[in-house]
Write a protein that holds these residues in place. Structure first.
Motif, PDB file in Angstrom:
ATOM      1  N   LEU A   1      -5.642  -8.460  -5.970  1.00 35.98           N
ATOM      2  CA  LEU A   1      -4.524  -9.374  -6.201  1.00 35.98           C
ATOM      3  C   LEU A   1      -3.800  -9.936  -5.089  1.00 35.98           C
ATOM      4  O   LEU A   1      -3.020 -10.861  -4.978  1.00 35.98           O
ATOM      5  N   GLY A   2      -3.910  -9.281  -3.991  1.00 36.52           N
ATOM      6  CA  GLY A   2      -3.269  -9.647  -2.772  1.00 36.52           C
ATOM      7  C   GLY A   2      -1.705  -9.152  -2.434  1.00 36.52           C
ATOM      8  O   GLY A   2      -1.443  -8.729  -1.205  1.00 36.52           O
ATOM      9  N   TYR A   3      -0.952  -8.669  -3.477  1.00 37.72           N
ATOM     10  CA  TYR A   3       0.289  -8.705  -3.020  1.00 37.72           C
ATOM     11  C   TYR A   3       1.114  -7.633  -3.988  1.00 37.72           C
ATOM     12  O   TYR A   3       2.215  -7.334  -4.051  1.00 37.72           O
ATOM     13  N   GLY A   4       0.084  -6.469  -4.561  1.00 36.38           N
ATOM     14  CA  GLY A   4       0.673  -5.551  -5.154  1.00 36.38           C
ATOM     15  C   GLY A   4      -0.058  -5.180  -6.308  1.00 36.38           C
ATOM     16  O   GLY A   4      -1.264  -5.505  -6.799  1.00 36.38           O
ATOM     17  N   CYS A   5       0.296  -4.066  -7.014  1.00 36.83           N
ATOM     18  CA  CYS A   5      -0.266  -3.847  -8.209  1.00 36.83           C
ATOM     19  C   CYS A   5       0.732  -3.129  -9.211  1.00 36.83           C
ATOM     20  O   CYS A   5       1.915  -3.107  -8.934  1.00 36.83           O
ATOM     21  N   ASP A   6       0.348  -2.508 -10.500  1.00 39.90           N
ATOM     22  CA  ASP A   6       1.226  -1.853 -11.509  1.00 39.90           C
ATOM     23  C   ASP A   6       0.539  -0.912 -12.004  1.00 39.90           C
ATOM     24  O   ASP A   6      -0.585  -0.635 -11.807  1.00 39.90           O
TER      25      ASP A   6
ATOM     26  N   GLU B   1       2.533   5.917  -8.425  1.00 42.11           N
ATOM     27  CA  GLU B   1       2.549   5.221  -7.072  1.00 42.11           C
ATOM     28  C   GLU B   1       1.852   6.045  -5.962  1.00 42.11           C
ATOM     29  O   GLU B   1       1.898   7.306  -5.895  1.00 42.11           O
ATOM     30  N   LEU B   2       0.944   5.219  -5.278  1.00 41.27           N
ATOM     31  CA  LEU B   2       0.113   6.014  -4.383  1.00 41.27           C
ATOM     32  C   LEU B   2       0.611   7.002  -3.432  1.00 41.27           C
ATOM     33  O   LEU B   2       0.385   8.139  -3.120  1.00 41.27           O
ATOM     34  N   SER B   3       1.945   6.831  -2.977  1.00 48.65           N
ATOM     35  CA  SER B   3       2.918   7.803  -2.076  1.00 48.65           C
ATOM     36  C   SER B   3       3.105   8.840  -2.796  1.00 48.65           C
ATOM     37  O   SER B   3       2.992   9.941  -2.066  1.00 48.65           O
TER      38      SER B   3
ATOM     39  N   ASN C   1       0.738  -1.205   0.058  1.00 50.08           N
ATOM     40  CA  ASN C   1       0.038   0.031   0.085  1.00 50.08           C
ATOM     41  C   ASN C   1       0.727   1.262  -0.074  1.00 50.08           C
ATOM     42  O   ASN C   1       0.476   2.369   0.020  1.00 50.08           O
ATOM     43  N   TYR C   2       2.135   1.058  -0.063  1.00 48.00           N
ATOM     44  CA  TYR C   2       2.944   2.300  -0.314  1.00 48.00           C
ATOM     45  C   TYR C   2       2.841   2.736  -1.819  1.00 48.00           C
ATOM     46  O   TYR C   2       3.001   3.893  -2.124  1.00 48.00           O
ATOM     47  N   PHE C   3       2.427   1.790  -2.619  1.00 53.15           N
ATOM     48  CA  PHE C   3       2.346   2.062  -4.172  1.00 53.15           C
ATOM     49  C   PHE C   3       1.045   2.017  -4.509  1.00 53.15           C
ATOM     50  O   PHE C   3       0.550   2.511  -5.467  1.00 53.15           O
TER      51      PHE C   3
ATOM     52  N   ARG D   1      -5.121   3.049 -10.022  1.00 52.76           N
ATOM     53  CA  ARG D   1      -3.783   3.800 -10.119  1.00 52.76           C
ATOM     54  C   ARG D   1      -3.838   4.124 -11.658  1.00 52.76           C
ATOM     55  O   ARG D   1      -3.244   5.225 -11.911  1.00 52.76           O
ATOM     56  N   ALA D   2      -4.432   3.513 -12.350  1.00 54.62           N
ATOM     57  CA  ALA D   2      -4.358   3.943 -13.959  1.00 54.62           C
ATOM     58  C   ALA D   2      -5.132   4.995 -14.014  1.00 54.62           C
ATOM     59  O   ALA D   2      -4.823   6.039 -14.816  1.00 54.62           O
TER      60      ALA D   2
END
Length: 698
Positions: free
Chosen positions: A302-307, A320-322, A291-293, A313-314
């Protein structure tokens, strides 16, 4: 070539058993501390805790204590009641329920707030308080003084349909169906199968918005004063919003989005600044790596992240969220006409790295996290880069962190060494605030990690406040951190041996006095104890296995030459490769040496002469410095008589002449007459040097 001061320290003369160099010691990495190079100020607020033991807080003069966490996200200050969320069966629990003597029905609930003793202690200790403000939007609606409690997932105690329930309140379940073949088991809030749908938020809670937050800040200002006068110093915008749909899913079942986080943060930050313009605001206090990103909306499936292509995010330029959060808070600050975010705040919990490497994830770009993360975390430089690119001038903080939460209670020596290393890293990396989660009590070993920096001699002796460059040839084995201390001018050096081997290592300190004794304080299991003094003699220093050592050198004034640095590129240009085209030589512009006010150096002499409309000062720049520079301001009382830019070479004495216009003649005659004392102040970066001068007539 810049001349510096060279000294090699040795612990070979340590008197106590285990202190001197021993035959079975293993050669260790070379350590270097350079007190003549440019450094930076250390924020005392890096030595903070969450809900500190009052006895330890008093002993350490604890700079920061935080009042926050999951259950504070739904805290209703008007009735002094929290909701425990997923951590314990989603129950409304009054502060007084767990207080000595229990609840007092006739007492104003706000006077029973558990945060009030914490604030009072911090005022007494001379420290500050971080208060977490609810940001989610719902807080506990009622104040049950005893069981049964109001809860988010009630059930029939005689016919339980949930996987677990409160052993003291069987009418409150954990909101999960029993797993296949499982019977309900009391006291296990995380057990079970599928989640049950959330009920209406009003079952346990009532709305709480920025105006409610503003009212609470106003109440705190009325009770304790504003931040500028010893009141609550910092307000934190919520707690771990990326987990709201889990930790508080009974009232916030939907994942938090980019826009929700921004809108609520801007509104609450604005409310804080309106109620106390002198207070600092921290956000967004996210839990960890993914969740920093990413927002919870993108992480949840997804459970473990995003792009950058994931939906939320798109929709926000793939940022990146931060980074996006900082950019938006900066934009909101411009619109508001004042800074709304003072510290970019995250939470950090080590996910299971080998203990010797755990602290490397905080800073080392070459270290690949040995957990499910599987990438270089380099958290503090990463945070700084986000800030510099999107909201320059914002501080960085970790209002929750723990590097040893996965180690359990079986080994408290390793957590002690980890904590000592973390505090040193915070000092080196320029962190503005840090507060350990699950901090030690006064009798715990880990408390000695804080004592190393805040009270190593049991009488209040501390690590310095001005960090100086310190390096280890192998930080995985020996970590070293150096700092200058005021007002005695000592150089303090903390060394942590993280290995199971006793190590002998040379320690080179630039800026010390050859032959002066050096105090040595050491921790090997419990308590920090004075060792025999050491003298400069060039021999290796012995560091016992799994130990912490504090070396204290006296005031640094004597000037000794430092050998010239080796040529970084001794080989000539080899020319173009065979059969290739001639290469264009690569040139680099050398970085000019920083202008610094050398710690403890007599930069200003006591000679000042007045003649006509001019004041002449004689200034000296000691040898062994890079150079002396900054802005000189001459004052008499509150009246500025003149300013001048300084750029002095080491070892030189320079005359600075301040000439005033005829329009200032009357001012000079009044404030600058012979015999009057004036102050000459030099400011360079964050360093200030002030000297009182008595004017001489001429």
């Amino acid at each position: 070539m810049v001349q510096r001061l060279l000294v090699v320290l040795s612990l070979a003369a340590l008197a106590l058993a285990g202190s001197a160099a021993t035959a079975d010691a293993v050669p260790g990495p070379a350590l270097t501390v350079d007190a003549t190079a440019a450094g930076h100020e250390i924020s005392p607020e890096i030595y903070g805790m969450n809900g500190a033991d009052p006895a330890l807080a008093a002993e350490l003069d604890l700079p920061v204590d935080r009042w926050g966490g999951n259950d504070k996200e739904r805290y209703n200050w008007r009735i002094a009641t929290k909701n425990t969320g997923r951590d314990y069966f989603f129950e409304n629990v009054a502060d007084c329920f767990q207080a000595p003597g229990g609840c007092r029905p006739l007492v104003d609930a706000a006077d029973d707030g558990a945060y009030r003793p914490l604030i009072a202690r911090q005022q007494e200790n001379g420290g500050t308080t971080v208060m977490q403000l609810p940001l989610l939007g719902q807080v506990a609606k009622d104040r049950p003084l005893d069981h049964p409690f109001t809860c988010g997932f009630p059930q029939d105690p005689l016919s339980p349909t949930q996987a677990s329930f409160d052993v003291w309140d069987p009418g409150c379940g954990n909101g999960r169906e029993p797993a296949a073949g499982q019977s309900p088991v009391p006291g296990r809030p995380y057990d079970g199968g599928d989640e049950l749908p959330a009920g209406p938020p009003e079952r346990t809670s009532e709305p709480f918005d920025a105006q409610d937050g503003k009212a609470w800040v106003q109440d705190l200002v009325q009770r304790y004063g504003d931040a500028a006068h010893g009141g609550v110093g910092r307000y934190e915008l919520g707690n771990e919003p990326g987990l709201w749909d889990d930790s508080h899913r009974d009232v916030h079942p939907d994942p938090t989005t980019f826009d929700e986080l921004r809108d609520k943060s801007v509104a609450m930050a604005t409310a804080v600044k309106e109620a106390d313009p002198t207070a600092k605001v921290m956000g967004y206090s996210e839990w960890g790596w993914t969740n920093y990103f990413c927002s919870a909306l993108d992480v949840a499936p997804l459970g473990y992240g995003c792009d950058a292509t994931d939906p939320d995010r798109a929709d926000h330029d793939g940022m990146e969220l931060s980074a996006w959060y900082l950019k938006e808070m900066r934009a909101a600050s411009v619109t508001a006409g004042r800074r709304l975010l003072d510290d970019f705040d995250l939470h950090y919990y080590d996910q299971g790295n080998p203990p010797q490497d755990a602290a490397r994830a905080l800073w080392d770009p070459a270290y690949v996290d040995q957990t499910w993360i599987g990438a270089p975390v380099r958290l503090l430089p990463r945070m700084r880069a986000w800030v510099d690119a999107n909201y320059p001038g914002t501080g960085i903080s970790l209002s929750e962190y723990n590097l040893s939460s996965d180690l359990g209670d079986t080994d408290s020596v390793t957590p002690t060494l980890l904590e000592a290393e973390a505090l040193g890293v915070f000092a080196r990396e320029g962190v503005d605030l840090a507060a350990m989660w699950a901090p030690p009590e006064a009798g715990d070993r880990v408390a000695d990690a804080f004592r190393l920096y805040r009270d190593y001699d049991g009488a209040g002796a501390r690590f310095g406040r001005w960090y100086v460059p310190s390096t280890s040839a192998d930080e995985r084995r020996l970590a070293v951190f150096g700092a200058m201390r005021a007002p005695d001018g000592a150089l303090t050096i903390a060394v942590i041996n993280k290995t199971a081997d006793p190590l002998e290592a040379p320690v080179t300190a630039y800026g010390a006095i050859d032959g002066w004794t050096t105090q040595a304080w050491r921790w090997t299991d419990r308590g920090i104890r004075r060792q025999g003094d050491v003298r400069v003699n060039g021999e290796p220093i012995a560091f016992p296995a799994r130990s912490m050592t504090m070396l204290v050198l006296p005031r640094l004034t004597k000037e000794l030459p430092r050998p010239p640095d080796p040529d970084p590129d001794p080989d000539p240009d080899p020319g173009p490769p065979p059969g290739g085209t001639p290469t264009t030589p690569t040139t680099t512009t050398p970085k000019p040496p920083p202008a610094v006010v050398p710690p403890l150096a007599r930069l200003l002499t006591t000679k000042a002469t007045l003649k006509g409309r001019a004041i002449t000062l004689r200034l000296s720049c000691p040898k062994g410095t890079v150079r002396c520079g900054g802005t000189l301001t001459l004052r008499s009382g509150r009246t500025a008589l003149g300013t001048a830019k300084l750029a002095l070479k080491p070892g030189r004495t320079t005359t600075v002449r301040l000439t005033f216009s005829r329009a200032r003649t009357r001012t000079i005659a009044r404030y600058g007459r012979a015999g009057r004392t004036v102050k000459a102040t030099v400011v360079a970066g964050k360093r200030t040097k002030t000297t009182a001068l008595r004017l001489r007539g001429r």
